[in-house]
Design a protein around this motif. Structure first.
Motif, short mmCIF file in Angstrom:
data_model
loop_
_atom_site.label_atom_id
_atom_site.label_comp_id
_atom_site.label_asym_id
_atom_site.label_seq_id
_atom_site.Cartn_x
_atom_site.Cartn_y
_atom_site.Cartn_z
N ARG A 132 72.51 62.14 1.33
CA ARG A 132 72.10 62.24 2.73
C ARG A 132 72.35 63.63 3.27
N GLY A 133 73.52 64.21 2.97
CA GLY A 133 73.83 65.55 3.44
C GLY A 133 72.84 66.57 2.90
N LEU A 134 72.56 66.51 1.61
CA LEU A 134 71.59 67.44 1.02
C LEU A 134 70.24 67.35 1.70
N ASN A 135 69.80 66.14 1.93
CA ASN A 135 68.47 65.94 2.51
C ASN A 135 68.41 66.29 3.99
N GLU A 136 69.40 65.86 4.77
CA GLU A 136 69.37 66.10 6.22
C GLU A 136 69.67 67.54 6.58
N TRP A 137 70.50 68.21 5.82
CA TRP A 137 70.85 69.59 6.15
C TRP A 137 69.82 70.59 5.65
N ARG A 138 68.98 70.19 4.71
CA ARG A 138 68.01 71.11 4.12
C ARG A 138 67.12 71.75 5.17
N LYS A 139 66.74 71.00 6.18
CA LYS A 139 65.81 71.52 7.20
C LYS A 139 66.41 72.68 7.99
N PHE A 140 67.74 72.77 8.03
CA PHE A 140 68.38 73.85 8.78
C PHE A 140 68.38 75.18 8.01
N LEU A 141 68.12 75.13 6.72
CA LEU A 141 68.15 76.35 5.92
C LEU A 141 66.82 77.09 5.95
N LYS A 142 66.93 78.40 6.00
CA LYS A 142 65.74 79.24 5.86
C LYS A 142 65.19 79.08 4.44
N PRO A 143 63.92 79.37 4.22
CA PRO A 143 63.41 79.39 2.84
C PRO A 143 64.25 80.35 2.00
N GLY A 144 64.75 79.88 0.89
CA GLY A 144 65.62 80.70 0.05
C GLY A 144 67.08 80.68 0.47
N GLY A 145 67.39 79.90 1.51
CA GLY A 145 68.79 79.77 1.93
C GLY A 145 69.60 78.96 0.93
N TYR A 146 70.91 79.10 1.01
CA TYR A 146 71.80 78.49 0.03
C TYR A 146 72.63 77.36 0.64
N ILE A 147 73.01 76.44 -0.23
CA ILE A 147 74.00 75.43 0.11
C ILE A 147 75.07 75.45 -0.97
N ALA A 148 76.33 75.36 -0.56
CA ALA A 148 77.46 75.35 -1.50
C ALA A 148 78.41 74.24 -1.08
N VAL A 149 78.61 73.27 -1.94
CA VAL A 149 79.45 72.12 -1.60
C VAL A 149 80.36 71.77 -2.78
N THR A 150 81.51 71.17 -2.47
CA THR A 150 82.31 70.56 -3.53
C THR A 150 82.23 69.06 -3.36
N GLU A 151 82.21 68.38 -4.51
CA GLU A 151 82.03 66.93 -4.53
C GLU A 151 82.80 66.35 -5.71
N SER A 152 83.48 65.23 -5.48
CA SER A 152 84.14 64.54 -6.58
C SER A 152 83.11 64.06 -7.58
N SER A 153 83.36 64.31 -8.85
CA SER A 153 82.40 63.99 -9.90
C SER A 153 83.12 63.51 -11.14
N TRP A 154 82.42 62.65 -11.89
CA TRP A 154 82.93 62.21 -13.18
C TRP A 154 82.64 63.25 -14.25
N PHE A 155 83.58 63.48 -15.13
CA PHE A 155 83.38 64.41 -16.25
C PHE A 155 82.86 63.71 -17.49
N THR A 156 82.97 62.38 -17.51
CA THR A 156 82.54 61.60 -18.66
C THR A 156 81.70 60.41 -18.18
N LYS A 157 80.87 59.90 -19.09
CA LYS A 157 80.05 58.74 -18.74
C LYS A 157 80.88 57.46 -18.70
N LYS A 158 81.95 57.42 -19.49
CA LYS A 158 82.83 56.27 -19.51
C LYS A 158 84.24 56.72 -19.14
N ARG A 159 84.98 55.88 -18.43
CA ARG A 159 86.34 56.22 -18.02
C ARG A 159 87.14 54.92 -17.84
N PRO A 160 88.47 55.03 -17.85
CA PRO A 160 89.31 53.84 -17.70
C PRO A 160 89.04 53.11 -16.39
#
Length: 260
Positions: A132-160
């Protein structure tokens, strides 16, 4: 704290949470080095650039940005006390002419379409949702503008099961790095760089400084069960990270807006 009774941060009094994190430089894992590494992939900034730091907290990362990047930076957070501290920090660093904090929700930003050169968001996009953030905030960026975010992510396909059971209530959109990159591309961005935040972003810059803040908090709120449970959650968070850090962590995603 048992797996059957895991409490999410959103179940606590937000005023209590805010007061606790006022005693920490950062409100989530990160470091000046990680912020600057992400900034190194962004090449379109000038003195006239407009930058938004969404979910800025007290501005730990924002002040690092402002000291190294040109342009005007506006920080947004829903907590007034965070913004008060943010603006105080900017003034102490003599950045108040270029850096300003505003109390505002990340789903109600006051920008014109295609007005921003850069959107920054460390450890906060999950509040609105990654896609949602990627999609809704995109309109605020100029063409060629950047977005930089940190997000919790899995490093493996399987985990405990324990770590999956712990993370999903906090980060229901948590996914693998490859799937996150696919979401970025689908939202109309070209991925520029992706890197995992090193362990020191969690230990040296987040968990270790938090120990003193926890002690101060428990001294002030001795006997307050909600305060005690909140600190217990923070300590369990650190325990879980040390146990399962090879399976998950924060990832910096830097991308550039492209025409769709």
């Amino acid at each position: 704290m048992s797996n059957e009774s895991i409490t999410t941060i959103h179940e606590f009094d937000f005023n209590l949470i805010c007061e606790f994190f006022l005693n920490t430089e950062r409100q989530g894992p990160g470091s000046p080095e990680a912020t600057l590494k992400a900034l190194s992939f962004i090449d379109n900034l000038t003195d006239k650039s407009l930058i938004a730091d969404i979910g800025c907290g007290t501005g730990g990362q924002t002040m690092v940005l402002a000291q190294q990047a040109p342009g005007q930076i506006t920080g947004f957070d829903i907590f007034p006390s965070f913004i008060d501290r943010f603006n105080s920090n900017a003034k102490e660093l003599n950045l108040q002419d270029r850096v300003k904090g505003i109390v505002r929700s990340m789903d109600d930003l006051p920008f014109q379409n295609e007005g921003l050169d850069l959107i920054w968001c460390e450890g906060a996009i999950y509040n609105i949702g990654f896609e949602r953030g990627l999609n809704e905030w995109r309109k605020f960026l100029k063409p060629g503008g950047y977005i930089a975010v940190t997000e919790s992510s899995w490093f493996t396909k399987k985990r405990p099961a324990e770590i999956e059971h712990y993370c999903m209530p906090h980060f229901p959109e948590m996914n693998t790095i490859s799937n996150k990159i696919a979401q970025i591309e689908k939202a109309g961005y070209m991925p520029v760089a992706t890197f995992i935040l090193p362990e020191t972003c969690w230990t040296d810059h987040y968990f270790t400084p938090m120990i003193k803040a926890q002690e101060m908090f428990l001294d002030k709120y001795a006997g307050n069960r909600m305060a005690e449970e909140f600190v217990e959650l923070q300590r369990y968070d650190a325990e879980i990270y040390h146990k399962y850090k090879e399976f998950y962590g924060y990832v910096f995603y830097i991308a550039k807006k492209v025409e769709q």
